[in-house]
Design a protein around this motif. Structure first.
Motif, PDB file in Angstrom:
ATOM      1  N   LEU A  65       0.867  -1.173   0.000  1.00 59.49           N
ATOM      2  CA  LEU A  65       0.000   0.000   0.000  1.00 59.49           C
ATOM      3  C   LEU A  65       0.909   1.230   0.000  1.00 59.49           C
ATOM      4  CD1 LEU A  65      -2.603   1.636   0.309  1.00 59.49           C
ATOM      5  CD2 LEU A  65      -2.508   1.202   2.774  1.00 59.49           C
ATOM      6  N   LEU A  95       1.598  -7.630   4.206  1.00 61.88           N
ATOM      7  CA  LEU A  95       1.366  -6.265   3.738  1.00 61.88           C
ATOM      8  C   LEU A  95       2.543  -5.374   4.117  1.00 61.88           C
ATOM      9  CD1 LEU A  95      -0.565  -4.059   2.532  1.00 61.88           C
ATOM     10  CD2 LEU A  95      -1.327  -3.661   4.900  1.00 61.88           C
ATOM     11  N   PHE A 149      -2.972   0.467  -4.266  1.00 60.30           N
ATOM     12  CA  PHE A 149      -2.951  -0.898  -3.756  1.00 60.30           C
ATOM     13  C   PHE A 149      -2.272  -1.791  -4.789  1.00 60.30           C
ATOM     14  CE2 PHE A 149      -6.380   1.489  -1.966  1.00 60.30           C
ATOM     15  CZ  PHE A 149      -6.472   1.082  -0.641  1.00 60.30           C
ATOM     16  N   SER A 169     -11.420  -0.024   1.213  1.00 58.83           N
ATOM     17  CA  SER A 169      -9.961  -0.112   1.112  1.00 58.83           C
ATOM     18  C   SER A 169      -9.426  -1.302   1.889  1.00 58.83           C
ATOM     19  CB  SER A 169      -9.323   1.180   1.628  1.00 58.83           C
ATOM     20  OG  SER A 169      -9.609   2.266   0.767  1.00 58.83           O
ATOM     21  N   ILE A 173      -7.316  -4.738   0.625  1.00 55.38           N
ATOM     22  CA  ILE A 173      -6.083  -5.275   1.217  1.00 55.38           C
ATOM     23  C   ILE A 173      -6.252  -6.757   1.524  1.00 55.38           C
ATOM     24  CG2 ILE A 173      -4.616  -5.207   3.281  1.00 55.38           C
ATOM     25  CD1 ILE A 173      -5.170  -2.164   3.367  1.00 55.38           C
TER      26      ILE A 173
END
Length: 354
Positions: A65, A95, A149, A169, A173
């Motif tokens: 991100l 992430l 993203f 959002s 993810i």
């Protein structure tokens, strides 16, 4: 470089109560995400905080991100608690959050100022300092904040401009992490409760736009004679401004980006409609603290004071940043804000509202 505006208008549409979340991530949802091209290089960063320099090659296999922000942007500050929460919640699932700090004002290029903001807002994920707008331009970005993203193959799969729509959002993810093969990806949504300038705005009651004080982008300035560019001038404000009109009093030098007060006792008046009023400002080159006093409709703020002043309206400018000066309680109506500076040297940049 194309001119860039913070997303005041878009945030009016995007922020507010979160709607019902989409369904739990699924392969079908992943297929619905577009392919917006390969993630551009991060090599243009002039400095990194919280991390050694990161490369697109080293990030392959991770969901990324990339969030563009700058530390005096109120929309960015209200979004930041969510970005921070996602970085912590999903780091073990693969992430990587990268904050790209792209300055709007010159003072936001100073690494000491950025470091103070990172500490103040507890930002512990990697931050790339993009003082030359190199990364900004490679993404063809135009907005603060802006989130991109990126999947584990290094492809941009979605973007979001402005604050708000956090549930969507976060589902994206989760979808990209699941698509990358992560196991036991949480399917809940973060529950964020922020305070001060980071608290969610009351967008249904924002009737005043972001207002720049420098002459390059100033609107609705009504001091007698108008702004004299780049020269010291004595200003007078006659009568009470109408909604969203504003002006200065005292001796100021107005430049393209800000106005500098040359003698103590000068002030700024703004007729506004919003729960919150913020003013981006800082001390002059000598860095000396500058005392000020705020009134609302000619009276001390009392319980309507923001986090950077007391109930009597007293505060001090100590650094170059956004100051929250008004947070109303109860019904929101039009009010006349006035700030008087008890010392010379303050530099005022922009009003924002929430």
């Amino acid at each position: 470089m194309r001119a860039s505006l913070r997303l005041f208008a878009l945030s009016l549409l995007a922020a507010g109560p979160i709607l019902l979340a989409p369904a739990i991530p699924s392969p079908a949802m992943a297929q619905e995400l577009s392919d917006e091209g390969r993630m551009p290089s991060l090599s243009g960063a002039t400095h990194w905080f919280n991390s050694p320099p990161l490369t697109t090659q080293a990030l392959r296999g991770k969901v990324v991100l990339v969030d563009f922000w700058t530390y005096s942007c109120i929309n960015c500050l209200r979004e930041m608690p969510y970005i921070r929460a996602w970085a912590e919640k999903y780091k073990n699932s693969g992430l990587v959050v990268i904050g790209v700090h792209a300055p709007e004002f010159e003072f936001e290029k100073k690494t000491d100022n950025i470091q103070k903001a990172i500490s103040r807002f507890h930002v512990d994920f990697p931050v790339a300092v993009d003082n030359d707008r190199s990364i900004w331009n490679s993404f063809n970005n135009e907005y603060w904040p802006a989130a991109y993203f990126i999947d584990a193959q290094g492809r941009i799969r979605h973007h979001h401009f402005g604050e708000g729509d956090y549930a969507t959002s976060e589902r994206i993810i989760q979808t990209l992490l699941t698509e990358a093969g992560a196991k036991n990806v949480p399917i809940s949504l973060v529950d964020v409760s922020a305070s001060g300038e980071q608290a969610e705005a009351d967008m249904n009651n924002v009737g005043s736009p972001e207002t720049y004080i420098g002459y390059a982008r100033a609107r609705n300035f009504i001091s007698t004679g108008g702004a004299v560019q780049d020269s010291a001038n004595d200003y007078v404000l006659q009568g009470t401004p109408e909604l969203n009109q504003w002006g200065v009093t005292g001796n100021w030098t107005v430049t393209d980006e800000h106005a500098t007060l040359n003698a103590q006792g000068g002030g700024i008046t703004y007729r506004f409609h919003a729960r919150d009023l913020h003013l981006v400002m800082g001390p002059g080159p000598n860095g000396k603290p500058i005392r000020f006093r705020v009134t609302i409709d000619g009276r001390t703020p009392g319980m309507q004071h923001g986090t950077d002043i007391d109930e009597q309206g007293n505060g001090t400018v100590t650094s170059q940043r956004l100051y929250q000066l008004v947070r109303q309680t109860g019904p929101i109506t039009d009010h006349t804000f006035h700030i008087e500076f008890l010392d010379p040297g303050v530099q005022a940049f922009a009003f924002t509202f929430g």
